[in-house]
Motif scaffolding. Structure first.
Motif, PDB file in Angstrom:
ATOM      1  N   ALA A  18       0.835  -1.212   0.000  1.00 62.94           N
ATOM      2  CA  ALA A  18       0.000   0.000   0.000  1.00 62.94           C
ATOM      3  C   ALA A  18       0.861   1.251   0.000  1.00 62.94           C
ATOM      4  O   ALA A  18       0.548   2.237  -0.681  1.00 62.94           O
ATOM      5  N   GLY A  19       1.947   1.231   0.781  1.00 66.65           N
ATOM      6  CA  GLY A  19       2.838   2.388   0.775  1.00 66.65           C
ATOM      7  C   GLY A  19       3.528   2.594  -0.553  1.00 66.65           C
ATOM      8  O   GLY A  19       3.826   3.726  -0.942  1.00 66.65           O
ATOM      9  N   ALA A  20       3.787   1.501  -1.283  1.00 60.90           N
ATOM     10  CA  ALA A  20       4.423   1.596  -2.594  1.00 60.90           C
ATOM     11  C   ALA A  20       3.435   1.902  -3.705  1.00 60.90           C
ATOM     12  O   ALA A  20       3.838   2.157  -4.843  1.00 60.90           O
ATOM     13  N   ALA A  31      -3.182  -3.839  -6.269  1.00 59.11           N
ATOM     14  CA  ALA A  31      -3.565  -5.245  -6.449  1.00 59.11           C
ATOM     15  C   ALA A  31      -2.945  -6.123  -5.369  1.00 59.11           C
ATOM     16  O   ALA A  31      -3.625  -6.964  -4.756  1.00 59.11           O
ATOM     17  N   LEU A  32      -1.653  -5.950  -5.123  1.00 51.15           N
ATOM     18  CA  LEU A  32      -0.995  -6.751  -4.094  1.00 51.15           C
ATOM     19  C   LEU A  32      -1.537  -6.406  -2.710  1.00 51.15           C
ATOM     20  O   LEU A  32      -1.691  -7.289  -1.850  1.00 51.15           O
ATOM     21  N   ALA A  33      -1.849  -5.132  -2.464  1.00 52.63           N
ATOM     22  CA  ALA A  33      -2.404  -4.740  -1.173  1.00 52.63           C
ATOM     23  C   ALA A  33      -3.750  -5.410  -0.944  1.00 52.63           C
ATOM     24  O   ALA A  33      -4.043  -5.907   0.162  1.00 52.63           O
ATOM     25  N   ARG A  34      -4.595  -5.443  -1.967  1.00 54.14           N
ATOM     26  CA  ARG A  34      -5.892  -6.109  -1.820  1.00 54.14           C
ATOM     27  C   ARG A  34      -5.728  -7.613  -1.591  1.00 54.14           C
ATOM     28  O   ARG A  34      -6.432  -8.213  -0.760  1.00 54.14           O
ATOM     29  N   LYS A  35      -4.792  -8.245  -2.306  1.00 60.45           N
ATOM     30  CA  LYS A  35      -4.556  -9.683  -2.146  1.00 60.45           C
ATOM     31  C   LYS A  35      -4.097 -10.005  -0.728  1.00 60.45           C
ATOM     32  O   LYS A  35      -4.599 -10.937  -0.083  1.00 60.45           O
ATOM     33  N   LYS A  36      -3.156  -9.225  -0.229  1.00 59.34           N
ATOM     34  CA  LYS A  36      -2.656  -9.472   1.120  1.00 59.34           C
ATOM     35  C   LYS A  36      -3.689  -9.110   2.184  1.00 59.34           C
ATOM     36  O   LYS A  36      -3.678  -9.677   3.277  1.00 59.34           O
ATOM     37  N   THR A  37      -4.592  -8.198   1.866  1.00 56.89           N
ATOM     38  CA  THR A  37      -5.673  -7.883   2.809  1.00 56.89           C
ATOM     39  C   THR A  37      -6.583  -9.077   3.012  1.00 56.89           C
ATOM     40  O   THR A  37      -6.941  -9.444   4.147  1.00 56.89           O
ATOM     41  N   ILE A  48      -5.901  -4.419  10.013  1.00 59.88           N
ATOM     42  CA  ILE A  48      -6.532  -4.989   8.819  1.00 59.88           C
ATOM     43  C   ILE A  48      -7.527  -4.006   8.233  1.00 59.88           C
ATOM     44  O   ILE A  48      -7.646  -3.856   7.003  1.00 59.88           O
ATOM     45  N   HIS A  49      -8.256  -3.269   9.091  1.00 58.68           N
ATOM     46  CA  HIS A  49      -9.196  -2.251   8.592  1.00 58.68           C
ATOM     47  C   HIS A  49      -8.443  -1.141   7.850  1.00 58.68           C
ATOM     48  O   HIS A  49      -8.896  -0.666   6.805  1.00 58.68           O
ATOM     49  N   LEU A  50      -7.329  -0.736   8.398  1.00 56.56           N
ATOM     50  CA  LEU A  50      -6.543   0.303   7.734  1.00 56.56           C
ATOM     51  C   LEU A  50      -6.033  -0.162   6.381  1.00 56.56           C
ATOM     52  O   LEU A  50      -6.102   0.574   5.391  1.00 56.56           O
ATOM     53  N   LEU A  51      -5.520  -1.395   6.326  1.00 59.89           N
ATOM     54  CA  LEU A  51      -5.019  -1.911   5.054  1.00 59.89           C
ATOM     55  C   LEU A  51      -6.134  -2.034   4.024  1.00 59.89           C
ATOM     56  O   LEU A  51      -5.949  -1.733   2.845  1.00 59.89           O
ATOM     57  N   SER A 100      -8.639   0.171  -0.898  1.00 57.58           N
ATOM     58  CA  SER A 100      -9.784   0.769  -1.604  1.00 57.58           C
ATOM     59  C   SER A 100      -9.404   2.117  -2.210  1.00 57.58           C
ATOM     60  O   SER A 100      -9.803   2.435  -3.347  1.00 57.58           O
ATOM     61  N   LEU A 101      -8.627   2.891  -1.486  1.00 55.14           N
ATOM     62  CA  LEU A 101      -8.197   4.180  -2.012  1.00 55.14           C
ATOM     63  C   LEU A 101      -7.294   4.004  -3.218  1.00 55.14           C
ATOM     64  O   LEU A 101      -7.402   4.754  -4.211  1.00 55.14           O
TER      65      LEU A 101
END
Length: 533
Positions: free
Chosen positions: A95-97, A101-107, A122-125, A130-131
């Protein structure tokens, strides 16, 4: 380390005990059920120790077998949690990078391995994913759900604040920032936005309380907090000047004590004191501010401290200010204005010229033009000084976010930022005078001879490529350059094909903001003729 030390102490104690028994031989006799058992004391001690050790080992085995289901399940649970935290860490990095797609998968992976009620990140991620995917509505709903959790409430307010800022909804953004500031005044984003809201609606008391909270939490330094308090108290004094003079005086005096070099606070405090006929204390405040940094508003209020004073009395007060801050352009300007009001033209002219020598600026030339018009009425010199004023740098003024104001204001009218106005020269015209030889403020206006012929009648030189031109012919041409030659067809034929065209000279035009002087009127005034522009 402590457990190892305890173990060594127990072993050492056992060794001492066995050594003590070895030095004192004896027998131990046990009679049980008609039988008598006799053993040495050392053998009996060893047997007792062996029995105790066996009992302890047996108890450990039984306890391990009893707790084995829980131990096995805990092992798998810890392993699952470690995998979940690894997925959560990878998702936060993604997410920081900016890898949505990877952020959603890891979420999703972290949500399967870790319960969201156990790990709020987990809510923050999920909101960050989504953003990144552009789902702002989903992110907003996620931030709103965080408001129900006390641990996540500030995070949800921060997210909703940023979304409101993105949409340009200033009211909603300030609402969320205000709620966050009540819970945690140490948050800079919440405190600054709330401070802008309070100052925008004129709630100076609320803004002062917020600044005090920022100072108590060490969010801002002491000097910065004192500066903000001085600005807010000055604004409060200005707002209450007519409705509540006593409260205005208290606020202004407190602001002046916090920042004695702040000119608006000094002016507000002195004005409140003058209204209550406390001229002496108000004058001392203005004198202290003047010594720190001369300011025209301070000088204006100081010279008119007593409305009933004569013009000579005001001139004397202006000279008193000049004595406090010598060799300063503002001091000379103050004396020049007071001398002009007193019809002391020589003093006014001398001080205005001194101000120009120290700091060439528009106001000094305009003041000198007023003096010239009041003393001599020479319109030619007046226009000359006005033309210099147009070309001179502008006088300092209150400037904030590109807005130039004659009066100080606590907040910027563009951004709403507190303490945005600065006393400096505007950026529109900061250059020096165009004509350096016109800088001298004294002396008569130099006479300029009238051209013998208009510029449009300048002869057109004909390009001649004849090779045998002699120096005598050149001298003859130079003597005849004031005469117009007839241009013939042969002359045009002699012009090379690659020759550049010569533009006719333009007439000298007057400046658009000056109609000039009527030649007949000027001739009646003086035998010498002037061309001002």
């Amino acid at each position: 380390m402590i457990r190892l030390l305890a173990f060594l102490i127990v072993v050492f104690a056992l060794g001492l005990g066995f050594a003590w028994l070895a030095d004192r031989p004896g027998d131990m006799v046990v009679t049980f059920n008609g039988y008598q058992y006799q053993v040495s004391l050392m053998v009996a001690a060893v047997a007792v120790v062996a029995v105790v050790a066996a009992v302890m080992i047996l108890w450990w085995l039984l306890k391990s077998l009893w707790n084995s289901p829980y131990t096995i399940s805990r092992y798998f649970r810890v392993r699952r949690r470690d995998r979940g935290y690894q997925a959560l860490s990878t998702g936060m990095i993604a997410a920081g990078a900016g890898d949505g797609a990877l952020a959603r998968k890891k979420t999703k992976e972290a949500a399967k391995l870790i319960r969201s009620d156990q790990e709020p990140l987990i809510h923050l991620l999920e909101a960050q994913a989504s953003l990144l995917e552009g789902d702002h509505e989903g992110a907003r709903q996620k931030f709103e759900s965080m408001l129900d959790d006390p641990e996540m409430r500030l995070l949800g307010l921060r997210g909703l604040y940023l979304e409101a800022e993105r949409l340009g909804d200033r009211n909603a953004a300030r609402h969320y920032a205000g709620r966050a500031a009540v819970m945690a005044p140490q948050l800079a984003w919440a405190a600054e936005s709330t401070l802008e809201e309070l100052t925008a609606r004129g709630d100076w008391d609320g803004a002062l309380k917020l600044v005090d909270a920022q100072k108590s939490t060490r969010q801002i330094e002491r000097d910065a907090a004192n500066r903000r308090r001085a600005v807010l108290l000055t604004a409060k004094a200005q707002a209450l000047a007519d409705s509540d003079p006593a409260a205005a005086r208290t606020a202004a005096i407190e602001a002046n004590k916090l920042r004695p070099d702040f000119a608006p606070a000094a002016v507000a405090a002195a004005a409140a004191l003058f209204k209550q006929n406390d001229v002496r204390k108000g004058s001392k405040i203005l004198e202290a501010a003047w010594k720190a940094e001369p300011h025209p508003e301070v000088a204006e209020l100081y010279t008119h401290a007593r409305p009933g004073d004569a013009v000579l009395d005001r001139l004397n007060r202006a000279k008193k200010l000049q004595e406090m801050k010598k060799n300063h352009a503002e001091s000379s300007m103050t004396v020049a204005r007071a001398a002009l009001d007193a019809q002391d033209f020589s003093t006014a002219r001398r001080e205005a010229e001194a101000a120009i020598r120290m700091d060439r600026r528009e106001g000094a030339y305009l003041l000198l033009a007023d003096i010239e018009e009041a003393e001599t009425g020479d319109q030619g010199k007046v226009r000359q000084l006005l033309s210099r004023a147009v070309r001179a740098p502008r006088d300092p003024a209150w400037v904030a976010d590109g807005v130039v104001s004659e009066r100080w204001a606590p907040v910027s009218p563009i951004t709403g930022r507190l303490d945005a106005f600065e006393w400096r020269a505007p950026m529109e015209r900061l250059g020096q005078l165009i004509d350096s030889h016109d800088d001298a403020p004294t002396g008569a206006v130099p006479a300029i001879e009238v051209l013998a012929k208009p510029a449009s009648e300048k002869p057109v030189e004909v390009i001649d490529d004849a090779v045998g031109e002699t120096s005598a012919g050149k001298q003859a041409e130079s003597r005849e350059e004031d005469h117009v030659r007839p241009i013939t067809a042969a002359a045009f034929a002699a012009v090379p094909s690659d020759a550049e065209g010569v533009e006719p000279a333009e007439e000298l035009a007057r400046l658009p903001d000056d109609p000039g002087v009527d030649p007949d009127e000027e001739a009646e005034k003086s035998p010498r003729r002037f061309r001002l522009f």
